[in-house]
Design an enzyme around this catalytic site. Structure first.
Site, PDB file in Angstrom:
ATOM      1  N   ALA A  95      -0.575  -0.325   3.800  1.00 47.79           N
ATOM      2  CA  ALA A  95      -0.745  -0.899   5.099  1.00 47.79           C
ATOM      3  C   ALA A  95      -1.726  -1.809   5.492  1.00 47.79           C
ATOM      4  CB  ALA A  95      -0.730   0.361   6.342  1.00 47.79           C
ATOM      5  N   GLY A 118       7.315  -4.307   8.311  1.00 47.44           N
ATOM      6  CA  GLY A 118       8.215  -3.614   7.338  1.00 47.44           C
ATOM      7  C   GLY A 118       9.403  -3.189   8.061  1.00 47.44           C
ATOM      8  N   PHE A 165       1.496 -27.695  -1.053  1.00 50.83           N
ATOM      9  CA  PHE A 165       0.318 -28.256  -0.587  1.00 50.83           C
ATOM     10  C   PHE A 165      -0.130 -29.257  -1.767  1.00 50.83           C
ATOM     11  CE2 PHE A 165      -0.522 -24.164   2.158  1.00 50.83           C
ATOM     12  CZ  PHE A 165       0.301 -24.624   2.803  1.00 50.83           C
ATOM     13  N   TYR A 221      -9.312 -11.897   6.686  1.00 49.97           N
ATOM     14  CA  TYR A 221      -8.544 -11.205   5.963  1.00 49.97           C
ATOM     15  C   TYR A 221      -9.345 -10.638   4.685  1.00 49.97           C
ATOM     16  CZ  TYR A 221      -5.168 -10.132   2.218  1.00 49.97           C
ATOM     17  OH  TYR A 221      -4.245  -9.566   1.257  1.00 49.97           O
ATOM     18  N   GLY A 236     -10.793 -23.777   3.266  1.00 46.98           N
ATOM     19  CA  GLY A 236     -10.907 -22.612   2.188  1.00 46.98           C
ATOM     20  C   GLY A 236      -9.924 -22.271   1.514  1.00 46.98           C
ATOM     21  N   PHE A 286       6.901  -4.615   1.442  1.00 46.50           N
ATOM     22  CA  PHE A 286       7.357  -5.077   0.508  1.00 46.50           C
ATOM     23  C   PHE A 286       6.776  -4.355  -0.721  1.00 46.50           C
ATOM     24  CE2 PHE A 286       5.969  -8.651  -2.718  1.00 46.50           C
ATOM     25  CZ  PHE A 286       6.929  -8.215  -3.361  1.00 46.50           C
ATOM     26  N   ILE A 287       5.534  -4.109  -0.916  1.00 39.95           N
ATOM     27  CA  ILE A 287       4.905  -3.521  -1.884  1.00 39.95           C
ATOM     28  C   ILE A 287       5.132  -2.018  -1.692  1.00 39.95           C
ATOM     29  CG2 ILE A 287       2.905  -3.099  -3.367  1.00 39.95           C
ATOM     30  CD1 ILE A 287       1.833  -5.570  -2.658  1.00 39.95           C
ATOM     31  N   LYS A 337     -10.463  -6.872   3.649  1.00 36.26           N
ATOM     32  CA  LYS A 337     -10.346  -5.905   2.373  1.00 36.26           C
ATOM     33  C   LYS A 337     -11.677  -5.589   1.637  1.00 36.26           C
ATOM     34  CE  LYS A 337      -5.900  -5.794   2.372  1.00 36.26           C
ATOM     35  NZ  LYS A 337      -5.093  -6.151   1.313  1.00 36.26           N
ATOM     36  N   ARG A 382      -1.125 -19.985  -9.578  1.00 35.96           N
ATOM     37  CA  ARG A 382      -1.353 -18.503  -9.167  1.00 35.96           C
ATOM     38  C   ARG A 382      -1.149 -17.539 -10.415  1.00 35.96           C
ATOM     39  NH1 ARG A 382      -3.445 -20.468  -5.690  1.00 35.96           N
ATOM     40  NH2 ARG A 382      -3.140 -20.575  -3.474  1.00 35.96           N
TER      41      ARG A 382
END
Length: 308
Positions: free
Chosen positions: A70, A38, A200, A136, A267, A14-15, A140, A207
């Site tokens: 990636a 992708g 939710f 995740y 979380g 996407f990006i 990062k 956001r």
């Protein structure tokens, strides 16, 4: 950026595809992707596509600039296979940077995440304490630590961009992500097809929605300015999911109420908001597409289909 040889990892995603297509007008761009998520259909003919994994040993690494996007790019995707997530998100980063560095590249822009700020309604500056509540997020943060090493030990320009809720819509290059796409894309597609989007809780979570075209410009500017460190890329103007659904309904001329369900995740980040002053001061960047215009861009293909 002009007349550079550029490598974009995750370049069919996407990006990554938006960035590769953006840069290809003035540069020699190679996009690599293992097509796990992708699709090369996202890329224009001006971009050279190579199907390869960032874990492989013979990448097209003779480049001036690396944009490393990636990743297993969401909490859920990562949790489905934590070992693969670690390999792709951490080992893949190190493997790619090692190869381009060995070929003389000294400028890297890579994707981090705003999720490490946790839930905040106040703007989150880069200087605040961060945490990893998910694998995740841990992956990062590991990238950010390795980037410090490459900046210090190899004197490389290593810019980590903490993206805030990037969207474009299924009419752009986001359709292939399906259930992993941004909620803007998913909710607009549901409403356009007469379905109730699932929110939710009470839908008041917020956001900092950032259009992908602004993110592509941010990546280019980070490379142009040879930045090192971490920088937020957002708008400083968060919207709630309820507001987003109302805006989509208003744009599409529909009247579909959302369905409220219990959040299935521990979380869960309830609110995000960027402080972009550091990146603005370093590059002059600021978002050009506000959320109202962004919603219109997301909904435009559905309106065009209805007009036929």
């Amino acid at each position: 950026m002009h007349d550079k040889r550029v490598l974009v990892t995750g370049g069919a995603g996407f990006i990554g595809s938006n960035l590769a297509n953006h840069l290809a007008a003035d540069n020699d761009v190679i996009a690599i992707d293992d097509t796990y998520l992708g699709t090369p259909e996202n890329l224009t003919d001006d971009v050279e596509f190579v199907e390869v994994s960032v874990l492989d040993g013979d990448l097209p690494a003779d480049v001036d600039v690396l944009f490393h996007l990636a990743a297993l790019s969401s909490r859920n995707m990562h949790e489905e296979n934590p070992q693969r997530g670690c390999r792709v998100n951490v080992e893949g980063f190190v493997n790619t940077v090692e190869q381009v560095q060995a070929n003389g590249c000294d400028t890297v822009v890579y994707a981090s995440t705003s999720s490490i700020y946790g839930s905040r309604t106040e703007p989150s500056p880069e200087s605040m304490e961060v945490e990893s509540q998910t694998a995740y997020e841990a992956s990062k943060l590991a990238r950010e630590r390795y980037a410090e090493y490459y900046a210090t030990h190899h004197d490389m320009n290593m810019a980590g961009l903490r993206f805030f809720s990037v969207y474009q819509g299924f009419g752009g290059n986001e359709a292939h992500k399906g259930e992993y796409a941004n909620t803007v894309a998913q909710f607009a597609d549901a409403i356009a097809n007469g379905e109730a989007p699932e929110l939710f809780g009470n839908g008041n979570q917020t956001r900092d929605f950032t259009h992908v075209s602004d993110v592509a410009r941010a990546c280019e500017l980070a490379a142009d300015h040879e930045l090192t460190g971490v920088y937020n890329v957002g708008t400083e103007n968060p919207y709630s999911f309820n507001e987003m659904v109302a805006m989509i309904n208003d744009t599409l001329g529909t009247d579909i109420d959302p369905e409220y369900i219990e959040c299935p995740f521990d979380g869960y980040v309830h609110d995000t908001c960027a402080d972009i002053s550091k990146f603005h001061e370093a590059t002059g960047w600021e978002p050009q597409i506000d959320f109202e215009e962004g919603i219109e861009l997301v909904c435009e293909p559905y309106l065009a289909d209805n007009a036929l």
